[in-house]
Design an enzyme around this catalytic site. Structure first.
Site, short mmCIF file in Angstrom:
data_model
loop_
_atom_site.label_atom_id
_atom_site.label_comp_id
_atom_site.label_asym_id
_atom_site.label_seq_id
_atom_site.Cartn_x
_atom_site.Cartn_y
_atom_site.Cartn_z
N ASP A 90 22.31 20.59 39.67
CA ASP A 90 22.22 20.49 41.13
C ASP A 90 21.78 21.80 41.75
O ASP A 90 22.32 22.87 41.43
CB ASP A 90 23.61 20.16 41.72
CG ASP A 90 23.77 18.68 42.02
OD1 ASP A 90 22.76 18.01 42.32
OD2 ASP A 90 24.92 18.21 41.98
N GLU A 122 19.53 16.87 47.14
CA GLU A 122 19.92 15.77 48.02
C GLU A 122 18.95 15.64 49.20
O GLU A 122 18.54 16.64 49.78
CB GLU A 122 21.34 16.03 48.57
CG GLU A 122 22.40 16.08 47.48
CD GLU A 122 23.81 16.30 48.02
OE1 GLU A 122 24.01 16.32 49.26
OE2 GLU A 122 24.72 16.45 47.19
N GLU A 189 24.14 7.10 45.81
CA GLU A 189 25.59 7.25 45.87
C GLU A 189 26.18 6.43 47.00
O GLU A 189 25.77 6.54 48.16
CB GLU A 189 25.95 8.75 46.04
CG GLU A 189 27.46 8.97 46.15
CD GLU A 189 27.91 10.40 45.90
OE1 GLU A 189 27.07 11.26 45.55
OE2 GLU A 189 29.12 10.66 46.05
O1 KIV Z 1 27.73 16.73 42.00
C1 KIV Z 1 27.86 15.64 41.42
O2 KIV Z 1 28.71 15.46 40.54
C2 KIV Z 1 26.98 14.56 41.81
C3 KIV Z 1 27.28 13.19 41.28
C4 KIV Z 1 28.45 12.62 41.96
C5 KIV Z 1 26.10 12.31 41.36
O3 KIV Z 1 26.07 14.76 42.55
#
Ligand code: KIV
Length: 271
Positions: A90, A122, A189
């Site tokens: 991420d 995102e 989500e």
């Molecule tokens: O940060 C995370 O774990 C996520 C998942 C919930 C998809 O983005």
């Protein structure tokens, strides 16, 4: 032939092939070396080093405080453990919104300093310029639509998103924008199952659902939630596969009792 040479790593291309032949994709989060070794050896297809590390590893209320340096630390630890799964990391809050040059620099740091395979971010239209710039550098992107926890202060709740038609239509548009830009996959989500099924049917890229129903091309859960380490979080979509909270509490309690009663260490456990 050695065991290593028989391992066929998962690639973004293989995920696309899995969608084509209707094989579901299993994705889980991991944030450290030991957990990632177990998750990878068990055969999961994708490991997400999610910014949920802010919650489950660092104890923050939201995902907003985690920094790029912290994500790099977690991701590098995971990558060292993984032989087969595709590792996606991420981009944390504040490292890609609003400035595509910063976004590209953040993504490059993740790829260079961790050895991961791809990044996740995102949003749709709002972050399209950043998406295009990162993709232009050859960095694969997984999108994330629906409930996007980095926008929690805009939403105000973690409730199901896109129940109203206008928000649902925007989500469909955003999903197509991400696919047309060249993203290889997208997390959906906490949206209605019917909407996720529609989006998954319209897109060529695989969708990975969390609280988005069985029509997605794959599923993801936070590892601490599905192992029952984190007991305080029980949304409807969460299936618990173990009760590690109880197992660990009992084990620690037994250890304390053994130390206090002089049972541990015994003669065989000393030099
Ligand atoms: O940060 C995370 O774990 C996520 C998942 C919930 C998809 O983005």
């Amino acid at each position: 032939m050695s065991v290593e040479s028989t391992v066929r790593p998962v690639t973004t291309l293989r995920l696309a092939e899995m969608k084509q032949r209707g094989e579901k994709i299993a994705m889980l989060t991991s944030y450290d070396y030991s957990m990632a070794r177990i998750v990878d050896a068990a055969g999961v297809d994708v490991i997400l080093v999610g910014d949920s590390a802010a919650n489950v590893m660092a104890g923050y209320e939201t995902t907003l405080p985690i920094t790029l340096d912290m994500m790099i630390y977690h991701a590098a630890s995971v990558v060292r453990a993984v032989q087969r799964a595709l590792v996606v990391v991420d981009l944390p809050f504040g490292t890609y919104q609003g400035n595509s040059k910063t976004a590209l620099e953040s993504a490059i740091r993740i790829m260079k300093e961790t050895g991961a395979d791809a990044i996740k971010l995102e949003g749709g239209e709002e972050v399209l310029e950043s998406v295009e710039r990162i993709l232009s550098a050859g960095i694969p992107i997984m999108g994330h639509l629906g409930l996007t926890p980095q926008s929690i202060h805009k939403f105000g709740t973690y409730n199901v998103r896109a129940k109203e038609e206008a928000e649902a239509e925007k989500l469909v548009r955003d999903a197509h924008l991400l696919e047309d830009a060249g993203c290889f996959s997208c997390v959906l989500e906490k949206i209605p199952a019917a909407l996720a099924t529609r989006v998954s049917g319209e897109l060529h890229m695989p969708t990975i659902g969390i609280g988005a129903g069985a029509g997605c091309d794959g599923q993801v859960l936070v590892i601490h939630d599905m192992l029952g380490i984190n007991k305080g979080f029980s949304p409807r979509f969460l299936r618990r596969y173990a009760d590690l909270h109880t197992v660990m509490t009992d084990a620690v309690g037994q250890y304390i009792s053994d130390v206090k009663s002089l049972d541990f260490p015994n003669e065989k456990e000393q030099y």
